[in-house]
Structure formats: structure tokens, C-alpha cells
Design a protein around this motif. Structure first.
Motif, PDB file in Angstrom:
ATOM      1  N   ARG A 157       0.834  -1.210   0.000  1.00 40.87           N
ATOM      2  CA  ARG A 157       0.000   0.000   0.000  1.00 40.87           C
ATOM      3  C   ARG A 157       0.867   1.259   0.000  1.00 40.87           C
ATOM      4  NH1 ARG A 157      -5.240  -1.170   1.982  1.00 40.87           N
ATOM      5  NH2 ARG A 157      -5.963  -2.832   0.607  1.00 40.87           N
ATOM      6  N   CYS A 158       1.902   1.258   0.823  1.00 39.99           N
ATOM      7  CA  CYS A 158       2.776   2.431   0.889  1.00 39.99           C
ATOM      8  C   CYS A 158       3.554   2.604  -0.417  1.00 39.99           C
ATOM      9  CB  CYS A 158       3.726   2.316   2.076  1.00 39.99           C
ATOM     10  SG  CYS A 158       4.798   3.742   2.306  1.00 39.99           S
ATOM     11  N   GLN A 159       4.052   1.510  -0.983  1.00 44.16           N
ATOM     12  CA  GLN A 159       4.849   1.590  -2.207  1.00 44.16           C
ATOM     13  C   GLN A 159       4.013   2.041  -3.400  1.00 44.16           C
ATOM     14  OE1 GLN A 159       8.538   0.648  -0.611  1.00 44.16           O
ATOM     15  NE2 GLN A 159       8.047   1.262  -2.687  1.00 44.16           N
ATOM     16  N   ALA A 160       2.707   1.785  -3.372  1.00 39.54           N
ATOM     17  CA  ALA A 160       1.857   2.128  -4.511  1.00 39.54           C
ATOM     18  C   ALA A 160       1.619   3.628  -4.618  1.00 39.54           C
ATOM     19  CB  ALA A 160       0.523   1.401  -4.396  1.00 39.54           C
ATOM     20  N   ARG A 174       0.858   5.741  12.107  1.00 38.12           N
ATOM     21  CA  ARG A 174       0.492   4.341  12.335  1.00 38.12           C
ATOM     22  C   ARG A 174      -0.638   3.980  11.388  1.00 38.12           C
ATOM     23  NH1 ARG A 174       2.383   6.545  16.825  1.00 38.12           N
ATOM     24  NH2 ARG A 174       3.335   5.299  18.500  1.00 38.12           N
ATOM     25  N   HIS A 175      -0.421   2.964  10.571  1.00 39.20           N
ATOM     26  CA  HIS A 175      -1.447   2.508   9.644  1.00 39.20           C
ATOM     27  C   HIS A 175      -1.981   1.163  10.130  1.00 39.20           C
ATOM     28  CE1 HIS A 175       0.231   5.074   6.059  1.00 39.20           C
ATOM     29  NE2 HIS A 175      -0.048   5.782   7.129  1.00 39.20           N
ATOM     30  N   LYS A 176      -3.306   1.066  10.275  1.00 36.17           N
ATOM     31  CA  LYS A 176      -3.925  -0.140  10.834  1.00 36.17           C
ATOM     32  C   LYS A 176      -4.640  -0.904   9.730  1.00 36.17           C
ATOM     33  CE  LYS A 176      -4.707   2.030  15.351  1.00 36.17           C
ATOM     34  NZ  LYS A 176      -5.716   2.405  16.375  1.00 36.17           N
ATOM     35  N   PHE A 177      -4.569  -2.228   9.821  1.00 41.23           N
ATOM     36  CA  PHE A 177      -5.251  -3.120   8.891  1.00 41.23           C
ATOM     37  C   PHE A 177      -5.939  -4.228   9.691  1.00 41.23           C
ATOM     38  CE2 PHE A 177      -1.543  -1.381   6.757  1.00 41.23           C
ATOM     39  CZ  PHE A 177      -2.068  -0.902   5.561  1.00 41.23           C
ATOM     40  N   SER A 178      -7.147  -4.573   9.262  1.00 39.56           N
ATOM     41  CA  SER A 178      -7.888  -5.651   9.921  1.00 39.56           C
ATOM     42  C   SER A 178      -8.160  -6.741   8.897  1.00 39.56           C
ATOM     43  CB  SER A 178      -9.197  -5.109  10.497  1.00 39.56           C
ATOM     44  OG  SER A 178      -9.903  -6.124  11.180  1.00 39.56           O
ATOM     45  N   GLY A 183     -12.528 -11.071   3.918  1.00 40.89           N
ATOM     46  CA  GLY A 183     -11.922  -9.928   3.265  1.00 40.89           C
ATOM     47  C   GLY A 183     -12.944  -8.851   2.965  1.00 40.89           C
ATOM     48  N   ASN A 184     -12.465  -7.708   2.550  1.00 45.10           N
ATOM     49  CA  ASN A 184     -13.346  -6.605   2.198  1.00 45.10           C
ATOM     50  C   ASN A 184     -12.676  -5.765   1.115  1.00 45.10           C
ATOM     51  OD1 ASN A 184     -11.475  -4.791   3.582  1.00 45.10           O
ATOM     52  ND2 ASN A 184     -12.356  -5.576   5.479  1.00 45.10           N
ATOM     53  N   GLU A 185     -13.223  -4.566   0.909  1.00 49.27           N
ATOM     54  CA  GLU A 185     -12.694  -3.726  -0.158  1.00 49.27           C
ATOM     55  C   GLU A 185     -11.277  -3.238   0.134  1.00 49.27           C
ATOM     56  OE1 GLU A 185     -15.551  -3.431   1.244  1.00 49.27           O
ATOM     57  OE2 GLU A 185     -17.125  -3.549  -0.274  1.00 49.27           O
ATOM     58  N   LEU A 186     -10.886  -3.182   1.421  1.00 44.69           N
ATOM     59  CA  LEU A 186      -9.585  -2.637   1.796  1.00 44.69           C
ATOM     60  C   LEU A 186      -8.516  -3.701   1.975  1.00 44.69           C
ATOM     61  CD1 LEU A 186     -10.716   0.091   4.351  1.00 44.69           C
ATOM     62  CD2 LEU A 186     -10.146   0.378   1.934  1.00 44.69           C
TER      63      LEU A 186
END
Length: 549
Positions: A157-160, A174-178, A183-186
Motif C-alpha cells: 500500500r505504501c509503495q503504490a 500508524r497505519h492499521k489493517f484488519s 476480506g473486504n474492499e480494503l
């Protein structure tokens, strides 16, 4: 005999503290300059996910007066507004159909997997692995899977995103991911339910690309192309675990929460030091992350460089602190274990020294001085110089790497997860997938042959202390090469001199010389560390005076 004039001038230039700007970096002498930047390639065009080009074409004016601004009333009368609304409805309907189709496909695949698992008969043949067999309820497999999945998504995500200058907020971001089973759209679907946190992703992106010269795609491929890691328990007292990437280039190390907080606290100073000292010997941090199972404990970890190369056997390893109280590995055990990490007293008693000629000795001394000054400034102690020695006369004939590398390569997820880790989505497809996983055989694991390279990949040749087969080759007094390669790095740099270390200093100081024990205040520790490293180089006084009398 006095050294040649050109050597004296080189040594004098190293001690000069003045700095000048060069290629965007600070350079203080003619040797420890920043390496040349990587050639920049053209960035691929980003995928259009909004249909904006199609809509813009409809809104683009045609014919005479095309450059004039739009009039809302004219657009409405011309039917463009209605056409736009209709187009949006069609796009939304298409997205809904795709999502429904995807979920139906996931449910069918899950039910098919469940049917296959229930219909299989007869015992499964256990496939032997190189090292540990990760089977039922092995917690480290779940941890490993979650780590690599989070790294793959977070870093991607950061590299894109288009590169931009760093800001003050980037050092505390701080980037959070669940993640869950559906899965979902994110985030994509994952085998397990967990949460992932990526700390200061932009800062570490700059460190990887601009200062450590890692190719972003190569970095992700090494870590996550195949979900294979080597597991090695830490030989130290911290209880941390090390996981090597499948190509042996990177290390994932679990750290304590206090170490995680400390690294974030000094990240800005660390970044500035690396920027000014591109050839630093300090541990190279490529990422700081956290993974958490539902209702489980939080596990922090860093991604670092592997100091030892994948293409060379390391015949001797030493962990040197400049402290001699209790710093000895039993020689009788060392004789039976070629991978044992030896310590200061082993080095002194064996009469070892860093065999470097005047040029490399001056470079190493200067860089160690700079790194030590930085560690003193951030109030750190208990670090050490890790020294790996490769004898070119022995080469790789002992096959030490292949005989000791432990790899696990699970093809399927483990069979039973605890009730805690099953908390998550309650949709029918998620339940079906979990049932399929619990019914599958945990030991249906494929063989994996570890193929380690036999030659240097050349990725670190731009850095002074890693330019000789990813290390620093020994030289004589005429600076001619000898048949030994050293792999050097300052490790364990996240231990501040806090209350507990002060108590340890008082306790150990009651039983031994308080100036020779490991826990001493940072300035004294740094001065002793630097003095010891100078003493054990060729031409130094040796390490005998550091021994307890």
C-alpha cells in the motif's frame, strides 16, 4: 616503519569532522561517501479503478467554443446530467454483481474443500521437512502467516503511492489493517482473523530505497513470494525469536514492547544518522510492525538485514561488547557446536585480532567512532559488535549453512485453531471455510529444498564494509588482500539505560569490577566499547587489559 604518505593523509582526512553536501547527503571525507543512487526506472501507469476516464470523455466539450466554461443549465438541457446519473447507476450495479459473484464463488470453493476433506480416506503420509515439522496447534505458524500477510499488504500500500517528501507526522504515523476470513474492499481475505499495524511506513520506505538501496519489489518478493521462514530461537536472554526469509537475506525479529517504543522514540535521530553515515555499521531497520490475534497478545517485530551472507559459510562467530565479566562461552561446548556464538573472553584467550591493513583499519575505526557517538547520544548501552569470520581456505566444504538452516513450509493451514482465534466473521462462507480448515490434515506438508546461492549477489557492494563478497576482506600492512573475510555489524541497539539496568549495574558491581561488567551507563559503555574495538585490531594493544584481574 612509518606508513606511506598517502595513507597518513587518508587517515588524517577521516578524523576531520567538517562536512559538505554531496548528492543530497552529508559527506565528511573521501571514503565514507554516500553510494551512487540506484538507476530510477519509469513507474508503471496506475490502474484505473473508478471509470473516471470514461465519464470525463462524456463531459468533455466538443466543437466550437469547446474551451468555454460549462453552464449547468446548458448541461442539464443537453441531457448530460441524466446520462451521468445513468452511468453511475450502471457502475454501481456492476460492482454489486461482481461482489455477489465473488462471495458465491468463495462459498462454493469452501464447500468443495469441505467435501474433499470429508471424503478423503486412509492415513496421510508425513513428508519430512528440513528442520521443524509445524503441525497441529503450532502457534508459530499462525504468527508467521499473519506477519507475512500484514507485511505484504502494508508495504504494498505504501509503495503504490507517489513518492513525496517526509513530514514530521511521518515519524509517528500508524497505519492499521484488519484481516478476516472473507476480506473486504480494503484488505484481501486471509486464513486467520488478526489485526496488523504498520509504524512510520513512509520513513522506512525512504530508509529502504534511498539509504539502504533495496529494490521495493525485490524486498517484498524475498519476504512474501513464498510463505517460508526459518525459525531460530534467540541465543540471548531476551526471549526474542528470529525468522529468516526463505533466501536468508532478511531477519524478522520479535521485540519487546519497550524496545518498540524506544525505536519509535529515536527514529528521527536514527534516520538522520543513517542519512549522514550511509556506511554505518548499525543494524539496518527496514520496517517496524505489530500483529495481534483477536483477544490475544500483541507481538511487535522489526525487519532487519541479515549480516551474514547466504553464499558463504561463517566458520566462527563472536559477540563482542568490551565487557569481560561472565563473557565466555565454554570451549568444550564450542568444539562440538560450529555455530556457537563466542564472546569477549573467547576472543582474547584465542589470541584473535581483526587483521586489517592501514586503510581499512582507519575506515573501520572512524565509522565505529561515529556509530558509538550516536549510541551514546540516545542513551543506549548493551550493544555489541557481531563478527563473523569466513576462511577462504575452508570455503563452503563444511556445508554449515545447509546443515543448520531450519525451514518450515506449510502448504495448508493448521488443523485446529483455538476458540480465541476463531472469533471473526459469522457469514456462511466464513463458517464453511473454517470448517474446511479444521477438517484438513495439518501434516500434509510438502518437501522444500533450501537452495542457497553459491556466489555474491552484489547487492551490498556499494557499501564500504560489505564490498568484498558482502563483507570486509582482511588485508596486510601493505593493504594486500588475505584469505579471511569479516562480516561486521553493531547489533542490539535498542536497550536504554533505564531503572532495571541501573539495578543490574548495582547488583553485579557488588560481585565484580563495576567497570568491567556489561551494564554500565551509556557514556562509559560507549568509551569502553570503542577502546576495546581499537585494541583488538592489528597493531592494537590487545584485549588483555580488559580482563578482570
Amino acid at each position: 616503519m612509518s606508513p606511506p604518505a598517502h595513507i597518513s593523509s587518508q587517515q588524517a582526512s577521516l578524523s576531520d569532522a567538517s562536512s559538505s553536501k554531496a548528492n543530497g547527503h552529508v559527506s565528511v571525507d573521501g571514503y565514507l561517501q554516500p553510494p551512487p543512487p540506484l538507476a530510477s526506472g519509469s513507474r508503471p501507469a496506475r490502474r484505473n479503478t473508478t471509470g473516471s476516464t470514461h465519464l470525463a470523455a462524456k463531459l468533455r466539450p466538443h466543437g466550437k467554443g469547446a474551451s468555454q466554461p460549462y453552464d449547468d443549465a446548458v448541461l442539464a438541457e443537453g441531457g448530460l446530467t441524466l446520462e451521468l446519473e445513468s452511468d453511475i447507476e450502471l457502475q454501481a450495479e456492476r460492482i454489486r454483481r461482481e461482489r455477489m459473484s465473488k462471495r458465491a464463488k468463495q462459498q462454493q470453493e469452501a464447500e468443495a474443500a469441505l467435501t474433499r476433506a470429508a471424503g478423503e480416506q486412509g492415513p496421510q503420509q508425513d513428508a519430512p521437512l528440513v528442520g521443524n515439522l509445524i503441525g497441529e496447534d503450532h502457534v508459530n505458524y499462525v504468527l508467521m502467516y499473519n506477519m507475512l500477510t500484514g507485511i505484504r499488504i502494508g508495504v504494498s500500500r505504501c509503495q503504490a503511492k507517489i513518492k513525496r517528501p517526509l513530514t514530521e507526522e511521518d515519524f509517528t504515523a500508524r497505519h492499521k489493517f484488519s484481516f478476516d476470513i472473507v476480506g473486504n474492499e480494503l484488505t484481501p481475505s486471509a486464513k486467520y482473523d488478526f489485526k496488523f499495524k504498520d509504524y512510520a511506513p513512509w520513513v522506512f520506505r525512504y530508509l529502504r530505497e534511498d539509504h539502504f538501496q533495496l529494490d521495493p519489489a525485490d524486498y517484498l518478493l524475498s519476504l512474501t513470494a513464498r510463505y517460508i521462514l526459518s525459525e531460530l530461537g534467540s541465543p540471548g536472554k531476551s526471549g526474542s525469536f528470529f525468522y529468516f526469509s526463505c533466501d536468508y537475506r532478511f531477519i524478522i525479529k520479535t521485540i519487546r514492547h519497550s524496545e518498540h517504543k524506544f525505536l519509535l522514540g529515536i527514529l528521527k535521530q536514527y534516520y538522520a544518522h543513517v542519512q549522514e553515515n550511509p556506511h554505518t555499521l548499525l543494524s539496518r531497520f527496514y520496517g517496524l510492525h505489530r500483529v495481534k490475534l483477536p483477544h490475544g497478545r500483541k507481538i511487535h517485530f522489526v525487519i532487519m538485514n541479515n549480516l551474514f551472507p547466504p553464499h558463504k559459510d561463517v566458520h566462527e562467530t563472536y559477540d563482542l561488547k568490551g565487557s569481560t565479566v561472565g563473557r565466555e562461552y565454554p570451549e568444550e561446548k564450542a568444539a562440538q557446536n560450529p555455530r556457537a556464538v563466542l564472546k569477549d573472553l573467547n576472543w582474547i584467550n584465542r589470541g584473535k585480532s581483526l587483521e586489517l591493513g592501514p586503510e581499512k583499519r582507519a575506515l573501520l575505526t572512524e565509522q565505529l567512532r561515529r556509530d558509538t557517538e550516536f549510541l551514546k547520544s540516545v542513551h543506549v548501552m548493551d550493544y555489541s559488535l557481531l563478527v563473523g569470520i569466513h576462511s577462504m581456505m575452508r570455503g563452503n566444504r563444511d556445508n554449515l549453512r545447509r546443515n543448520t538452516l531450519k525451514v518450515f513450509s506449510p502448504v495448508l493451514p493448521e488443523t485446529r485453531r483455538s476458540k480465541i482465534s476463531q472469533v471473526g466473521s459469522t457469514s456462511p462462507e466464513a463458517i464453511a471455510m473454517r470448517r474446511a480448515m479444521r477438517s484438513s490434515d495439518p501434516k500434509r506438508l510438502g518437501k522444500h529444498t533450501v537452495r542457497l546461492p553459491e556466489e555474491d549477489t552484489g547487492e551490498r557492494q556499494h557499501f564500504v564494509f560489505y564490498q568484498d563478497e558482502s563483507g570486509l576482506r582482511a588485508t596486510d600492512e601493505n593493504n594486500s588482500p588475505e584469505n579471511v573475510i569479516y562480516y561486521l555489524g553493531v547489533i542490539d541497539i535498542l536497550t536504554p539505560y533505564n531503572f532495571f539496568k541501573k539495578v543490574e549495574h548495582l547488583w553485579k558491581g557488588m560481585k565484580a569490577d563495576r567497570h568491567k561488567i556489561s551494564p554500565v551507563e551509556p557514556v562509559e559503555y560507549g568509551d569502553r566499547f570503542f577502546a576495546f574495538m581499537k585494541a583488538i585490531m592489528r597493531g592494537g594493544e590487545g584485549g588483555e587489559r580488559f580482563k578482570e584481574q
